[in-house]
Design a protein around this motif. Structure first.
Motif, PDB file in Angstrom:
ATOM      1  N   ASP A 275       0.840  -1.210   0.000  1.00 42.70           N
ATOM      2  CA  ASP A 275       0.000   0.000   0.000  1.00 42.70           C
ATOM      3  C   ASP A 275       0.870   1.252   0.000  1.00 42.70           C
ATOM      4  N   PHE A 276       1.899   1.258   0.841  1.00 40.00           N
ATOM      5  CA  PHE A 276       2.805   2.397   0.928  1.00 40.00           C
ATOM      6  C   PHE A 276       3.541   2.602  -0.388  1.00 40.00           C
ATOM      7  N   GLU A 277       4.068   1.523  -0.943  1.00 39.89           N
ATOM      8  CA  GLU A 277       4.809   1.625  -2.204  1.00 39.89           C
ATOM      9  C   GLU A 277       3.905   2.130  -3.331  1.00 39.89           C
ATOM     10  N   GLU A 278       2.654   1.706  -3.331  1.00 45.66           N
ATOM     11  CA  GLU A 278       1.710   2.136  -4.364  1.00 45.66           C
ATOM     12  C   GLU A 278       1.451   3.643  -4.281  1.00 45.66           C
ATOM     13  N   ILE A 279       1.366   4.184  -3.077  1.00 43.39           N
ATOM     14  CA  ILE A 279       1.204   5.642  -2.910  1.00 43.39           C
ATOM     15  C   ILE A 279       2.325   6.365  -3.639  1.00 43.39           C
ATOM     16  N   TRP A 280       3.550   5.894  -3.454  1.00 43.64           N
ATOM     17  CA  TRP A 280       4.702   6.560  -4.060  1.00 43.64           C
ATOM     18  C   TRP A 280       4.776   6.321  -5.559  1.00 43.64           C
ATOM     19  N   ARG A 281       4.397   5.136  -6.015  1.00 40.50           N
ATOM     20  CA  ARG A 281       4.415   4.858  -7.463  1.00 40.50           C
ATOM     21  C   ARG A 281       3.408   5.730  -8.212  1.00 40.50           C
ATOM     22  N   ASN A 282       2.288   6.024  -7.570  1.00 41.83           N
ATOM     23  CA  ASN A 282       1.207   6.758  -8.237  1.00 41.83           C
ATOM     24  C   ASN A 282       1.196   8.246  -7.927  1.00 41.83           C
ATOM     25  N   ARG A 283       2.164   8.733  -7.202  1.00 44.62           N
ATOM     26  CA  ARG A 283       2.159  10.144  -6.830  1.00 44.62           C
ATOM     27  C   ARG A 283       2.474  11.019  -8.040  1.00 44.62           C
ATOM     28  N   GLU A 284       2.040  12.258  -7.951  1.00 47.73           N
ATOM     29  CA  GLU A 284       2.387  13.240  -8.974  1.00 47.73           C
ATOM     30  C   GLU A 284       3.636  13.961  -8.501  1.00 47.73           C
ATOM     31  N   SER A 285       4.765  13.577  -9.058  1.00 46.54           N
ATOM     32  CA  SER A 285       6.022  14.210  -8.670  1.00 46.54           C
ATOM     33  C   SER A 285       6.268  15.430  -9.539  1.00 46.54           C
ATOM     34  N   ARG A 286       6.583  16.532  -8.888  1.00 49.13           N
ATOM     35  CA  ARG A 286       6.898  17.756  -9.632  1.00 49.13           C
ATOM     36  C   ARG A 286       8.321  18.209  -9.310  1.00 49.13           C
ATOM     37  N   LEU A 287       9.108  17.282  -8.782  1.00 52.49           N
ATOM     38  CA  LEU A 287      10.476  17.613  -8.396  1.00 52.49           C
ATOM     39  C   LEU A 287      11.305  18.131  -9.564  1.00 52.49           C
ATOM     40  N   LYS A 288      11.127  17.542 -10.728  1.00 51.20           N
ATOM     41  CA  LYS A 288      11.942  17.914 -11.890  1.00 51.20           C
ATOM     42  C   LYS A 288      11.710  19.349 -12.340  1.00 51.20           C
ATOM     43  N   GLU A 289      10.635  19.957 -11.851  1.00 54.90           N
ATOM     44  CA  GLU A 289      10.345  21.345 -12.212  1.00 54.90           C
ATOM     45  C   GLU A 289      11.197  22.337 -11.419  1.00 54.90           C
ATOM     46  N   LEU A 290      11.842  21.869 -10.367  1.00 57.87           N
ATOM     47  CA  LEU A 290      12.570  22.761  -9.462  1.00 57.87           C
ATOM     48  C   LEU A 290      14.043  22.864  -9.813  1.00 57.87           C
ATOM     49  N   SER A 291      14.534  24.084  -9.770  1.00 59.08           N
ATOM     50  CA  SER A 291      15.952  24.335  -9.966  1.00 59.08           C
ATOM     51  C   SER A 291      16.726  23.697  -8.820  1.00 59.08           C
ATOM     52  N   GLY A 292      17.795  23.015  -9.150  1.00 60.06           N
ATOM     53  CA  GLY A 292      18.654  22.418  -8.125  1.00 60.06           C
ATOM     54  C   GLY A 292      18.317  20.979  -7.788  1.00 60.06           C
TER      55      GLY A 292
ATOM     56  N   ALA B  24      19.822  25.497  -0.052  1.00 61.99           N
ATOM     57  CA  ALA B  24      18.908  26.557  -0.483  1.00 61.99           C
ATOM     58  C   ALA B  24      17.925  26.038  -1.533  1.00 61.99           C
ATOM     59  N   ASP B  25      18.401  25.204  -2.460  1.00 64.60           N
ATOM     60  CA  ASP B  25      17.504  24.620  -3.466  1.00 64.60           C
ATOM     61  C   ASP B  25      16.441  23.757  -2.791  1.00 64.60           C
ATOM     62  N   PHE B  26      16.837  22.964  -1.808  1.00 66.55           N
ATOM     63  CA  PHE B  26      15.869  22.150  -1.063  1.00 66.55           C
ATOM     64  C   PHE B  26      14.866  23.034  -0.332  1.00 66.55           C
ATOM     65  N   GLU B  27      15.346  24.061   0.335  1.00 63.74           N
ATOM     66  CA  GLU B  27      14.453  24.961   1.074  1.00 63.74           C
ATOM     67  C   GLU B  27      13.475  25.652   0.127  1.00 63.74           C
ATOM     68  N   ASN B  28      13.925  25.996  -1.080  1.00 64.80           N
ATOM     69  CA  ASN B  28      13.024  26.582  -2.083  1.00 64.80           C
ATOM     70  C   ASN B  28      11.923  25.591  -2.456  1.00 64.80           C
ATOM     71  N   TRP B  29      12.255  24.317  -2.552  1.00 62.92           N
ATOM     72  CA  TRP B  29      11.257  23.266  -2.820  1.00 62.92           C
ATOM     73  C   TRP B  29      10.197  23.248  -1.730  1.00 62.92           C
ATOM     74  N   THR B  30      10.599  23.351  -0.477  1.00 60.96           N
ATOM     75  CA  THR B  30       9.642  23.220   0.631  1.00 60.96           C
ATOM     76  C   THR B  30       8.656  24.379   0.710  1.00 60.96           C
ATOM     77  N   THR B  31       8.944  25.472   0.016  1.00 61.96           N
ATOM     78  CA  THR B  31       8.026  26.620   0.028  1.00 61.96           C
ATOM     79  C   THR B  31       7.371  26.830  -1.342  1.00 61.96           C
ATOM     80  N   SER B  32       7.560  25.877  -2.245  1.00 61.15           N
ATOM     81  CA  SER B  32       7.078  26.038  -3.622  1.00 61.15           C
ATOM     82  C   SER B  32       5.645  25.547  -3.811  1.00 61.15           C
ATOM     83  N   GLU B  33       5.045  26.008  -4.897  1.00 66.83           N
ATOM     84  CA  GLU B  33       3.717  25.526  -5.314  1.00 66.83           C
ATOM     85  C   GLU B  33       3.781  24.026  -5.603  1.00 66.83           C
ATOM     86  N   GLN B  34       4.883  23.559  -6.181  1.00 72.70           N
ATOM     87  CA  GLN B  34       5.042  22.145  -6.497  1.00 72.70           C
ATOM     88  C   GLN B  34       5.015  21.299  -5.215  1.00 72.70           C
ATOM     89  N   PHE B  35       5.648  21.778  -4.151  1.00 70.42           N
ATOM     90  CA  PHE B  35       5.639  21.068  -2.865  1.00 70.42           C
ATOM     91  C   PHE B  35       4.213  20.989  -2.327  1.00 70.42           C
TER      92      PHE B  35
END
Length: 105
Positions: free
Chosen positions: A18-35, A63-74
């Protein structure tokens, strides 16, 4: 230097798929972020009371990680977190952040 962000997840025995399926089906937007460099979901040891998983995200800088945590994608990628079946988890996730001090390739 680079920054590694990890979350450890303790998963209730029998709920690993069940846990693995959550991650397989998630909408990842990480690639949109600089860094952003790479993401991995890691499966670790299994104990009597839980299976251990860790999400691993590599960033060019803290700083790139911190920008992710405050982003619309996050916000978008975490919007359904509160609606999940909490019985999958044997406890809350534990965040760990690491700055690279030595790197050999």
């Amino acid at each position: 230097m680079s920054f590694i962000a990890m979350n450890r997840f303790k998963i209730t025995p029998g709920r690993e798929e069940d846990f693995e399926e959550i991650w397989r089906n998630r909408e990842s937007r990480l690639k949109e972020l600089s860094g952003f460099v790479e993401f991995r979901m890691l499966k670790g040891p299994v104990a009597e009371d839980h299976a251990l998983y860790s999400s691993f995200t590599l960033w060019n800088s803290k700083a790139d990680f911190e920008n992710w945590t405050t982003s619309e994608q996050f916000r978008d990628s975490h919007k359904n977190a509160g609606n999940r079946d909490r019985s999958i988890f044997a406890g809350p996730p534990q965040f760990e952040g690491f700055e690279t001090i030595i790197h050999e390739a």
